[in-house]
Design an enzyme around this catalytic site. Structure first.
Site, mmCIF file in Angstrom:
data_model
loop_
_atom_site.group_PDB
_atom_site.id
_atom_site.type_symbol
_atom_site.label_atom_id
_atom_site.label_comp_id
_atom_site.label_asym_id
_atom_site.label_seq_id
_atom_site.Cartn_x
_atom_site.Cartn_y
_atom_site.Cartn_z
ATOM 1 C CG HIS A 90 90.367 49.318 -3.839
ATOM 2 N ND1 HIS A 90 91.734 49.170 -3.833
ATOM 3 C CD2 HIS A 90 89.974 49.077 -5.122
ATOM 4 C CE1 HIS A 90 92.154 48.858 -5.049
ATOM 5 N NE2 HIS A 90 91.105 48.780 -5.851
ATOM 6 C CG HIS A 145 78.324 36.798 0.329
ATOM 7 N ND1 HIS A 145 78.660 35.483 0.606
ATOM 8 C CD2 HIS A 145 78.163 37.401 1.542
ATOM 9 C CE1 HIS A 145 78.690 35.301 1.914
ATOM 10 N NE2 HIS A 145 78.403 36.452 2.509
ATOM 11 C CD GLU A 191 76.256 38.442 5.421
ATOM 12 O OE1 GLU A 191 75.977 38.184 6.600
ATOM 13 O OE2 GLU A 191 77.162 37.858 4.776
#
Length: 216
Positions: A90, A145, A191
């Site tokens: 997670h 990211h 993204e």
């Protein structure tokens, strides 16, 4: 699924069968108290029940007992060393405004809300489990990211939403596959990507990075 919850499921099923016979049915909620005091274990069992096994909301206790009893040391849900390396689990992001983040990830990006509490929330998107934790957000200032898989149609729909137009785009796409690069309300870099590892590796066979080495 750890040994403790496995044993609890077996015990509950056995008691139900003893009390009401072989036809008695159970849901995965039968193995938990009527309060959300162990959300991680609840989500683990829920994913096993719904996503992996694709069981109905209620199933015969005899069936569940047999399925859980058959989980051995090679199972992805056992406590074996191999099971501890079964993939990404997670992602937790610190957020400064829980409502704003829920609207962003749920309303704009299409994540499904699972539960929320005073200082956080769990959401899901496909196999992705996202935790929003209320606190002081410190987004990365480098290239770090988080990328999520979307097909081109989904990205097109997102681009048409007002919330997307208000979000900061932190770079334009220059790599294989379609991508959108946006920041969430706290500046975490995201993204939305339509490609995969396989498609990226295929592209590198045609146009390799400088100094590229294949590791397998």
């Amino acid at each position: 699924m750890n040994t403790k919850i496995k044993q609890k499921i077996l015990l509950v099923c056995a008691e139900k069968i003893k009390q009401k016979g072989d036809g008695v049915q159970v849901s995965f909620y039968a193995f938990f108290a009527n309060k959300n005091d162990d959300p991680v274990t609840l989500m683990t069992v829920a994913r096993w029940w719904i996503e992996e096994q694709q069981l109905n909301h209620f199933e015969k206790a005899t069936k569940i007992y047999a399925m859980v009893a058959s989980l051995d040391d090679t199972s992805a849900y056992s406590n074996s060393t191999a099971a501890q390396h079964n993939g990404f689990n997670h992602l937790t992001l610190s957020v400064s405004n829980l409502d704003a983040s829920l609207e962003f990830y749920g309303g704009l990006l299409g994540f499904k809300g699972e539960v929320r509490w005073n200082t956080g929330a769990y959401l899901s998107y496909g196999n992705c489990w996202l935790c929003l934790s209320l606190g002081k957000a410190k987004p990365s200032q480098d290239y770090t990211h988080f990328a999520f898989t979307y097909d081109l149609d989904a990205m097109t729909q997102i681009q048409q939403k007002t919330a997307f137009k208000a979000a900061r785009q932190w770079q334009s796409n220059s790599s294989e596959g379609d991508s959108l690069y946006i920041e969430d309300p706290d500046g975490h870099k995201l993204e939305l990507h339509s490609g995969s590892l396989a498609s990226r590796l295929d592209s590198l066979k045609v146009k390799p990075y400088d100094g590229l080495e294949w590791l397998n």
